[in-house]
Write an enzyme that holds these catalytic residues in place. Structure first.
Site, short mmCIF file in Angstrom:
data_model
loop_
_atom_site.label_atom_id
_atom_site.label_comp_id
_atom_site.label_asym_id
_atom_site.label_seq_id
_atom_site.Cartn_x
_atom_site.Cartn_y
_atom_site.Cartn_z
CG ASP A 67 30.37 64.96 -62.25
OD1 ASP A 67 30.62 63.64 -62.68
OD2 ASP A 67 31.01 65.98 -62.21
CG ASP A 136 34.40 76.43 -64.95
OD1 ASP A 136 34.87 75.60 -64.36
OD2 ASP A 136 33.27 76.66 -65.08
CG HIS A 138 33.93 72.64 -63.31
ND1 HIS A 138 33.64 73.10 -64.64
CD2 HIS A 138 34.21 71.18 -63.59
CE1 HIS A 138 33.79 72.18 -65.59
NE2 HIS A 138 34.46 71.20 -65.04
CD GLU A 143 30.23 74.85 -64.14
OE1 GLU A 143 31.25 75.27 -64.08
OE2 GLU A 143 29.76 74.16 -65.00
C1 F6R Z 1 33.84 64.70 -64.18
C2 F6R Z 1 33.89 65.84 -63.48
C3 F6R Z 1 34.57 67.26 -64.00
C4 F6R Z 1 35.92 67.05 -64.84
C5 F6R Z 1 36.33 68.42 -65.32
C6 F6R Z 1 37.68 68.05 -66.20
O1 F6R Z 1 33.31 63.76 -63.48
O2 F6R Z 1 33.55 65.86 -62.41
O3 F6R Z 1 34.77 68.32 -63.02
O4 F6R Z 1 36.67 66.40 -63.92
O5 F6R Z 1 35.24 68.85 -66.17
O6 F6R Z 1 37.40 67.14 -67.31
P1 F6R Z 1 38.53 66.87 -68.20
O7 F6R Z 1 39.33 65.83 -67.60
O8 F6R Z 1 37.79 66.31 -69.55
O9 F6R Z 1 39.29 68.21 -68.47
#
Ligand code: F6R
Length: 237
Positions: A67, A136, A138, A143
């Site tokens: 992303d 959440d 994701h 989401e």
């Molecule tokens: C990042 C991504 C997100 C993160 C998620 C967890 O490329 O796709 O889905 O993996 O937000 O983020 P952290 O590791 O910072 O808790």
């Protein structure tokens, strides 16, 4: 599903890096699906160490990231392209021309999404997709919703995601509110999926995602259907 619980973030990172390294070793021209965020930082450090020790060669590897924020170009230090350069690509011998991150500046995000998915297909698909998980549920920036979105697409970030990611920005107002994310098709078609998570605050969502019902309200729960899923969780930060 192979659900591994470890005691420390260091152990989590070591295990995750070993799994990715084994894919690179067995298939030097593999396609790695990569993630940003805080979870994979230790994994990228460990992969860098392996490269520096001469244990790993990235020269024929291709990567595709999950992303990117809309509106940030790769020189912006909050962009995911910048993150990847800093945490991995600039530290190992990967050919940067073969590292792909969705274009957050694309004038037509729908066309960008379609081109990104087609490109992944042309590459022969993803050999291993590394994922983190949001509070959440994701994955990528898919989401919670009433349906799973298959294609790479534009997404409006949920308040909880903006809040969680604001820790990386000077203020909450600076966090982009939209992003382009790989959809569920490319993620689920990856030959292997490796999800890593740490911290007590993720305990509840980990239970829901991997031991609860499969529902788009918990996007990561779809991974229960993946034939080659490894999850590594560490309750400590
Ligand atoms: C990042 C991504 C997100 C993160 C998620 C967890 O490329 O796709 O889905 O993996 O937000 O983020 P952290 O590791 O910072 O808790």
């Amino acid at each position: 599903m192979n659900y591994i619980v470890v005691d420390s973030y260091k152990e989590l990172s070591r295990k995750a890096a070993q799994i990715i390294a084994s894919v690179v070793t067995l298939k030097p021209d593999c396609v790695l699906g990569l993630a940003t965020g805080s979870s994979p930082v230790g994994t990228y450090d460990r992969l860098t160490e392996m490269y520096e020790n001469g244990e790993l060669d990235f020269s024929r590897v291709t990567s595709v990231n999950l992303d990117e924020y809309v509106g940030l170009d790769g020189t912006n230090d909050q962009s995911y392209r910048y993150f990847m350069n800093k945490n991995l690509f600039d530290r190992v011998n990967i050919d940067k021309n073969r590292t792909f991150v969705p274009n957050g500046l694309a004038a037509d995000p729908a066309a960008e999404g379609e081109a990104y998915d087609n490109h992944i297909k042309e590459l022969g698909g993803i050999d291993i997709q590394l994922l983190g998980i949001g509070l959440d549920g994701h994955i990528g920036f898919n989401e919670p919703d009433s349906f799973f979105t298959k294609e790479t697409h534009l997404v409006k970030l949920h308040e909880s995601t903006i809040e969680a990611n604001s820790r990386f920005f000077a203020s909450r107002d600076e966090v982009p509110t939209t992003a382009i994310t790989m959809g569920m098709s490319s993620i689920m078609q990856a030959r292997r999926v490796l999800l890593i998570a740490n911290g007590a605050k993720k305990k509840e969502i980990m239970e829901k995602a991997f031991f609860g019902p499969i529902t788009p309200e918990v996007p990561a729960s779809i991974l229960q259907m993946h034939p080659d899923l490894t999850v590594i969780y560490c309750e400590n930060d």
